[in-house]
Write an enzyme that holds these catalytic residues in place. Structure first.
Site, PDB file in Angstrom:
ATOM      1  N   ASP A 236       0.874  -1.173   0.000  1.00 54.77           N
ATOM      2  CA  ASP A 236       0.000   0.000   0.000  1.00 54.77           C
ATOM      3  C   ASP A 236       0.910   1.221   0.000  1.00 54.77           C
ATOM      4  O   ASP A 236       1.641   1.456   0.978  1.00 54.77           O
ATOM      5  CB  ASP A 236      -0.887  -0.044   1.260  1.00 54.77           C
ATOM      6  CG  ASP A 236      -1.836   1.142   1.319  1.00 54.77           C
ATOM      7  OD1 ASP A 236      -1.532   2.190   0.709  1.00 54.77           O
ATOM      8  OD2 ASP A 236      -2.888   1.019   1.979  1.00 54.77           O
TER       9      ASP A 236
ATOM     10  N   ALA B 239      -1.410   4.370  -9.521  1.00 60.40           N
ATOM     11  CA  ALA B 239      -2.425   4.056  -8.499  1.00 60.40           C
ATOM     12  C   ALA B 239      -3.231   5.312  -8.192  1.00 60.40           C
ATOM     13  O   ALA B 239      -2.675   6.397  -8.025  1.00 60.40           O
ATOM     14  CB  ALA B 239      -1.745   3.552  -7.224  1.00 60.40           C
TER      15      ALA B 239
ATOM     16  N   ASN C 297     -20.849  17.707   1.225  1.00 60.92           N
ATOM     17  CA  ASN C 297     -21.143  16.345   1.690  1.00 60.92           C
ATOM     18  C   ASN C 297     -19.892  15.481   1.873  1.00 60.92           C
ATOM     19  O   ASN C 297     -19.999  14.304   2.216  1.00 60.92           O
ATOM     20  CB  ASN C 297     -22.047  15.629   0.669  1.00 60.92           C
ATOM     21  CG  ASN C 297     -23.421  16.245   0.614  1.00 60.92           C
ATOM     22  OD1 ASN C 297     -23.958  16.642   1.647  1.00 60.92           O
ATOM     23  ND2 ASN C 297     -23.976  16.357  -0.577  1.00 60.92           N
TER      24      ASN C 297
ATOM     25  N   TYR D 162     -10.530  14.930  -5.761  1.00 60.37           N
ATOM     26  CA  TYR D 162      -9.844  14.244  -6.867  1.00 60.37           C
ATOM     27  C   TYR D 162      -9.169  15.260  -7.797  1.00 60.37           C
ATOM     28  O   TYR D 162      -7.996  15.110  -8.170  1.00 60.37           O
ATOM     29  CB  TYR D 162     -10.881  13.418  -7.625  1.00 60.37           C
ATOM     30  CG  TYR D 162     -10.336  12.581  -8.763  1.00 60.37           C
ATOM     31  CD1 TYR D 162      -9.607  11.422  -8.513  1.00 60.37           C
ATOM     32  CD2 TYR D 162     -10.568  12.942 -10.092  1.00 60.37           C
ATOM     33  CE1 TYR D 162      -9.133  10.646  -9.559  1.00 60.37           C
ATOM     34  CE2 TYR D 162     -10.103  12.171 -11.142  1.00 60.37           C
ATOM     35  CZ  TYR D 162      -9.381  11.020 -10.874  1.00 60.37           C
ATOM     36  OH  TYR D 162      -8.907  10.254 -11.908  1.00 60.37           O
TER      37      TYR D 162
ATOM     38  N   LYS E 293      -5.260  15.693  -8.746  1.00 52.98           N
ATOM     39  CA  LYS E 293      -4.762  15.502 -10.121  1.00 52.98           C
ATOM     40  C   LYS E 293      -4.143  16.780 -10.683  1.00 52.98           C
ATOM     41  O   LYS E 293      -3.242  16.723 -11.517  1.00 52.98           O
ATOM     42  CB  LYS E 293      -5.895  14.991 -11.012  1.00 52.98           C
ATOM     43  CG  LYS E 293      -6.381  13.579 -10.642  1.00 52.98           C
ATOM     44  CD  LYS E 293      -5.260  12.554 -10.763  1.00 52.98           C
ATOM     45  CE  LYS E 293      -5.748  11.133 -10.532  1.00 52.98           C
ATOM     46  NZ  LYS E 293      -4.671  10.132 -10.678  1.00 52.98           N
TER      47      LYS E 293
ATOM     48  N   THR F   8     -12.897   1.664 -18.071  1.00 54.03           N
ATOM     49  CA  THR F   8     -12.338   0.797 -17.016  1.00 54.03           C
ATOM     50  C   THR F   8     -13.407   0.552 -15.961  1.00 54.03           C
ATOM     51  O   THR F   8     -14.489   1.132 -16.017  1.00 54.03           O
ATOM     52  CB  THR F   8     -11.137   1.454 -16.290  1.00 54.03           C
ATOM     53  OG1 THR F   8     -11.614   2.595 -15.580  1.00 54.03           O
ATOM     54  CG2 THR F   8     -10.024   1.850 -17.229  1.00 54.03           C
TER      55      THR F   8
HETATM   56  P1  NAD Z   1      -8.719   1.316 -11.162  1.00 57.15           P
HETATM   57  O1  NAD Z   1      -9.502   1.615  -9.933  1.00 57.15           O
HETATM   58  O2  NAD Z   1      -9.261   0.295 -12.113  1.00 57.15           O
HETATM   59  O3  NAD Z   1      -7.212   0.929 -10.779  1.00 57.15           O
HETATM   60  C1  NAD Z   1      -6.474   1.650  -9.810  1.00 57.15           C
HETATM   61  C2  NAD Z   1      -5.575   0.666  -9.078  1.00 57.15           C
HETATM   62  O4  NAD Z   1      -4.831   1.415  -8.084  1.00 57.15           O
HETATM   63  C3  NAD Z   1      -6.360  -0.411  -8.347  1.00 57.15           C
HETATM   64  O5  NAD Z   1      -5.901  -1.700  -8.706  1.00 57.15           O
HETATM   65  C4  NAD Z   1      -6.099  -0.104  -6.885  1.00 57.15           C
HETATM   66  O6  NAD Z   1      -6.080  -1.247  -6.038  1.00 57.15           O
HETATM   67  C5  NAD Z   1      -4.738   0.594  -6.935  1.00 57.15           C
HETATM   68  N1  NAD Z   1      -4.506   1.370  -5.719  1.00 57.15           N
HETATM   69  C6  NAD Z   1      -5.386   2.183  -5.097  1.00 57.15           C
HETATM   70  N2  NAD Z   1      -4.862   2.641  -3.951  1.00 57.15           N
HETATM   71  C7  NAD Z   1      -3.617   2.098  -3.836  1.00 57.15           C
HETATM   72  C8  NAD Z   1      -2.616   2.166  -2.848  1.00 57.15           C
HETATM   73  N3  NAD Z   1      -2.766   2.900  -1.745  1.00 57.15           N
HETATM   74  N4  NAD Z   1      -1.458   1.482  -3.035  1.00 57.15           N
HETATM   75  C9  NAD Z   1      -1.291   0.730  -4.158  1.00 57.15           C
HETATM   76  N5  NAD Z   1      -2.238   0.610  -5.116  1.00 57.15           N
HETATM   77  C10 NAD Z   1      -3.394   1.281  -4.960  1.00 57.15           C
HETATM   78  O7  NAD Z   1      -8.518   2.730 -11.915  1.00 57.15           O
HETATM   79  P2  NAD Z   1      -8.137   3.079 -13.437  1.00 57.15           P
HETATM   80  O8  NAD Z   1      -9.366   3.546 -14.115  1.00 57.15           O
HETATM   81  O9  NAD Z   1      -7.307   2.003 -14.061  1.00 57.15           O
HETATM   82  O10 NAD Z   1      -7.245   4.373 -13.171  1.00 57.15           O
HETATM   83  C11 NAD Z   1      -5.820   4.351 -13.109  1.00 57.15           C
HETATM   84  C12 NAD Z   1      -5.336   5.793 -12.938  1.00 57.15           C
HETATM   85  O11 NAD Z   1      -5.830   6.598 -14.020  1.00 57.15           O
HETATM   86  C13 NAD Z   1      -5.824   6.456 -11.661  1.00 57.15           C
HETATM   87  O12 NAD Z   1      -4.793   7.288 -11.143  1.00 57.15           O
HETATM   88  C14 NAD Z   1      -6.982   7.307 -12.131  1.00 57.15           C
HETATM   89  O13 NAD Z   1      -7.226   8.384 -11.286  1.00 57.15           O
HETATM   90  C15 NAD Z   1      -6.506   7.733 -13.503  1.00 57.15           C
HETATM   91  N6  NAD Z   1      -7.565   8.129 -14.437  1.00 57.15           N
HETATM   92  C16 NAD Z   1      -8.500   7.223 -14.893  1.00 57.15           C
HETATM   93  C17 NAD Z   1      -9.465   7.651 -15.789  1.00 57.15           C
HETATM   94  C18 NAD Z   1     -10.503   6.705 -16.353  1.00 57.15           C
HETATM   95  O14 NAD Z   1     -11.322   7.151 -17.160  1.00 57.15           O
HETATM   96  N7  NAD Z   1     -10.498   5.440 -16.011  1.00 57.15           N
HETATM   97  C19 NAD Z   1      -9.508   8.981 -16.200  1.00 57.15           C
HETATM   98  C20 NAD Z   1      -8.566   9.869 -15.715  1.00 57.15           C
HETATM   99  C21 NAD Z   1      -7.581   9.427 -14.842  1.00 57.15           C
END
Ligand code: NAD
Length: 446
Positions: A258, A286, A296, A350, A354, A387
């Site tokens: 973690d 991550a 909220n 968030y 970001k 995703t």
């Molecule tokens: P996801 O939730 O499918 O995967 C994120 C992974 O990060 C998970 O496997 C989770 O267990 C891991 N994680 C969370 N907290 C953690 C910790 N403390 N230590 C280690 N691992 C940890 O999300 P995703 O959609 O694949 O997104 C990946 C990245 O892309 C994220 O940073 C997200 O904010 C960013 N993002 C995603 C989108 C989208 O449309 N999916 C858009 C913009 C940005």
């Protein structure tokens, strides 16, 4: 995650109804497959008089096996060297080059304009070079059938350092990158060696990907492994089973950790040093969301998001840099979001985290030289990517997220991964301080 509307547009009834009702018609994007040519057609190359890039681009395209057109055809790409434009009056050159040929850009074709970073020029030249941005962003919005447009500002002296960027943009790997402005050499021009094999540019490299058990992180791990890297896939212990699956599939290593634990940076530094002799590429993927409007939102949920998405990457960077765990020609890559650029209802926590990732890139690009090694730091800002994270989004917002962009669809995790792999390429040493959106030119924050 299935995009049912896009599937419907490809059925006989959808093909009939979509144009009749003026509904969005998401094009099928051409994506990279080994053995497939990078472009579906030749490149038409042009330049304003006095440009400094046309010659080198012509040579590099030949090296990459990309055909340059000399006749009238359907084009895979239009590339225009606008570095010779030193006065707004000369912007007319853009019109003269593009007007006769813009309709001949094929499906998933590319438009790339090359310029000089405005901040490195002065007076009329600075104004004219800045004007390129409005032109390119508009071209991106006008192009149809999955074609995209980008502007690459190449610093004087960095002409030879733009090859990895041109190869990425003039290929199916950049399928979901649209309307972007990229800077090469704006933070210095290190000596960069082209990889011996462009199909395996990460051969011999060790890469750490956080949040790699699923989604975008798993795609990054797979693309890095395809490109030859040994990948350390990291995720929380609760995702151990999925993580092992990802790591086994790519013959990488799994690390259950973690990243928010106070001792995580130290444990990570020890692991990377003892097991792998250091690391070359670090991807802070991550991330979590805890969406609520500000009134909220609990303090715990504020803290959780800021800690995972921003504080932990900063702490890991500090440790890996201070202990020289990141090797020379190393890469740090952040994952921001268009929410961090535009803001979003219910995402104050968030979006702050970001936008902080953008700050991390800007601060780092100016300072990493202090560590006495050559490093780069860049980030991607994904838009709507299909995703498990976005599958949770309410259906109405999900549809808007997909459709309100030039490409009228969500991207795939692999689109983000390919962009990150371009940053990671050893030939991308002059690509520093960029935040490139992988969003199909989403309207949000554009
Ligand atoms: P996801 O939730 O499918 O995967 C994120 C992974 O990060 C998970 O496997 C989770 O267990 C891991 N994680 C969370 N907290 C953690 C910790 N403390 N230590 C280690 N691992 C940890 O999300 P995703 O959609 O694949 O997104 C990946 C990245 O892309 C994220 O940073 C997200 O904010 C960013 N993002 C995603 C989108 C989208 O449309 N999916 C858009 C913009 C940005």
């Amino acid at each position: 995650m299935a995009d049912r509307y896009q599937q419907f547009t490809r059925t006989p009834i959808g093909r009939f109804l979509v144009p009749k009702l003026g509904l969005p018609d998401p094009p099928r994007l051409r994506r990279h497959h080994p053995g497939l040519p990078p472009l579906d057609g030749p490149v038409l190359l042009g330049a304003a008089p006095g440009g400094r890039l046309e010659k080198v681009v012509r040579t590099r395209l030949a090296d990459a096996g990309i055909e340059v057109a000399d006749g009238d055809a359907r084009y895979g790409a239009l590339v225009f060297d606008a570095t010779g434009i030193t006065d707004p009056k000369q912007l007319r050159q853009l019109y003269h080059f593009f007007h006769p040929v813009i309709r001949k850009v094929g499906p998933s074709g590319r438009v790339v304009v090359l310029g000089t970073p405005p901040e490195l020029s002065e007076g009329r030249e600075r104004i004219a070079q800045r004007a390129l941005e409005g032109f390119v962003r508009s071209v991106g919005k006008e192009l149809r059938r999955g074609a995209t447009a980008q502007l690459v500002y190449v610093a004087p002296g960095a002409e030879d350092a733009a090859e990895s960027t041109m190869r990425f943009l003039l290929s199916a790997k950049s399928a979901f990158v649209d309307g972007q402005v990229i800077r090469v050499g704006a933070h210095g021009i290190p000596e960069t060696a082209a990889p011996e094999n462009w199909d395996k540019p990460l051969d011999g490299k060790v890469a750490l990907v956080t949040g790699a058990a699923r989604g975008i992180g798993a795609a990054i791990a797979e693309v890095f492994a395809r490109d030859g890297a040994h990948v350390i896939a990291l995720d929380i212990p609760a995702r151990g089973a999925e993580l092992s699956e990802v790591a086994n599939k790519i013959a990488g290593s799994a690390l259950q950790l973690d990243i928010t634990e106070p001792d995580a940076p130290g444990r990570l530094a020890d692991h990377l040093t003892q097991r792998h002799g250091g690391v070359d590429i670090v991807v802070h993927n991550a991330g979590i969301t805890r969406d609520r409007t500000l009134g909220n939102l609990t303090e715990d949920n504020w803290d959780a998001v800021l800690t995972v998405n921003l504080a932990a990457p900063l702490a890991v960077n500090d440790k890996l840099l201070a202990d020289q765990v990141l090797r020379d020609n190393g890469r740090i890559i952040g994952v921001s979001s268009i929410a961090g650029i535009a803001g979003n209802v219910g995402q104050t926590n968030y979006a702050a985290s970001k936008a902080g990732v953008v700050g991390m890139v800007q601060d780092g690009a100016a300072k990493l030289g202090e560590y006495g090694r050559h490093y780069t730091i860049n980030a991607v800002a994904p838009g709507f990517i299909e995703t498990k994270m976005t599958a949770q989004v309410p259906v109405f917002i999900r549809e808007a997220g997909r459709r309100l962009s030039s490409l009228a669809q969500g991207g795939l995790p692999v689109d983000v991964a390919e962009t990150i792999a371009w940053y990671a390429n050893p030939a991308s040493g002059a690509v520093n301080g960029n935040v490139v959106r992988v969003c199909g030119q989403a309207l949000l924050g554009a």
